[in-house]
Motif scaffolding. Sequence first.
Motif, short mmCIF file in Angstrom:
data_model
loop_
_atom_site.label_atom_id
_atom_site.label_comp_id
_atom_site.label_asym_id
_atom_site.label_seq_id
_atom_site.Cartn_x
_atom_site.Cartn_y
_atom_site.Cartn_z
N LEU A 87 -47.02 32.36 -39.47
CA LEU A 87 -47.24 32.37 -38.02
C LEU A 87 -48.68 32.80 -37.72
N HIS A 88 -49.17 33.79 -38.42
CA HIS A 88 -50.55 34.23 -38.26
C HIS A 88 -51.51 33.08 -38.49
N ASP A 89 -51.28 32.32 -39.58
CA ASP A 89 -52.16 31.20 -39.91
C ASP A 89 -52.08 30.10 -38.87
N GLU A 90 -50.89 29.84 -38.34
CA GLU A 90 -50.75 28.79 -37.33
C GLU A 90 -51.49 29.16 -36.04
N ILE A 91 -51.45 30.42 -35.69
CA ILE A 91 -52.20 30.85 -34.50
C ILE A 91 -53.69 30.66 -34.73
N MET A 92 -54.18 31.02 -35.92
CA MET A 92 -55.59 30.81 -36.23
C MET A 92 -55.94 29.32 -36.24
N LYS A 93 -55.02 28.49 -36.72
CA LYS A 93 -55.25 27.04 -36.75
C LYS A 93 -55.35 26.47 -35.33
N GLY B 208 -58.75 26.98 -34.59
CA GLY B 208 -59.61 26.18 -35.46
C GLY B 208 -59.63 24.71 -35.09
N LYS B 209 -58.52 24.15 -34.64
CA LYS B 209 -58.47 22.74 -34.26
C LYS B 209 -59.41 22.43 -33.09
N ARG B 210 -59.77 23.46 -32.37
CA ARG B 210 -60.68 23.29 -31.23
C ARG B 210 -62.07 23.82 -31.54
N GLU C 126 -50.64 23.77 -26.06
CA GLU C 126 -49.47 24.00 -26.90
C GLU C 126 -49.83 25.05 -27.94
N PHE C 127 -48.92 25.98 -28.15
CA PHE C 127 -49.25 27.14 -28.97
C PHE C 127 -47.99 27.56 -29.73
N PRO C 128 -48.12 28.04 -30.97
CA PRO C 128 -46.93 28.46 -31.74
C PRO C 128 -46.10 29.47 -30.96
N GLY C 129 -44.80 29.23 -30.92
CA GLY C 129 -43.90 30.12 -30.20
C GLY C 129 -43.29 31.17 -31.10
N MET C 130 -42.35 31.91 -30.57
CA MET C 130 -41.68 32.98 -31.30
C MET C 130 -40.18 32.72 -31.27
#
Length: 318
Positions: free
Chosen positions: A217-223, A226-228, A276-280
Amino acid sequence: MNGGNNVSLIQFEYMELRQLRYFIAVAEELHFGRAARRVHIAQPPFSQQIKSLEEELGAKLLERNSRKVRLTSEGRYFYQQAISILDRTEEAASTVGRMAKGGYGNIKVGFTETAMDSMLPESVRSFSHRYPGVSMQFSQFGTSAQLELIRSGGLDVGFSSIYRHAMDGLSSVRLFAKNHVLAVPEDHIFTSRDSVSLAEMAGEHLIMFPRSGQPDLHDEIMKAFGKRGLSPVISQEVSGLSGASALVASGMGVTFLPENSRTVRKGIALVPLKEEFPGMDIYMVWNSEQYSNTSGVFMEWVADYFSVSKPFAEEIGI
């Protein structure tokens, strides 16, 4: 009382519980006819059972003649012991029955703060009221630690986000999902916005949870940054929603919190994110190959509380 009057464990091996019940009846009625009727047996076989009991013990328990029956000193002692034995037997049988139905036992539960930021505490409270014979031990762990403990038997059930974690040998059911929002101090410029983009907040001091607890989850938030082409400034790392909220309220930075969080402190404002952002997503997790009836009843209770579908209850065998 001398040693010959003590009832040994070896002697108990040859007795039947019904003999103890018969003896208790005659000890309390002091009348063979009434005692036989009380235990629903004819008097001749009843008297024979009492005689056999005395022979097995090697002691006279009753003095009887045509007019009355009375207990000997050995009989009075044995009466107290018989009462105690039957009480313990009935208690043991009752406990085993409750264990088989999941109404008695111990459950070791792991949780994350995010999992408790929900209806979970209410479901646990209602379960405890319904099953007072169940003892529950709660411990706070990150997801990685929870999964390892569930595999090893250190926990019976866990509540956490299992975002892309390896789940070999484990079963899970999703209880609820929340989107992330941005938590900022109440005097922050973002409080006047309807929503905030990642580009707008990239220069803010970001308070994050440690990667070790939720690496994927930490990495997905950073990604998502990063995609932007963005690289957020992580100024603080803190485990738990309340700790992150406290730092935001003190003006130390901004953080991501689940929407409708119950841990929002005074002095904090929540602002929706544009992208769009990783959820919980919070799951209930257990070892599908080793769980007790008590754990199964608890998991079904929680599943029902969160309106989880019927196939889950069938899976845990309740």
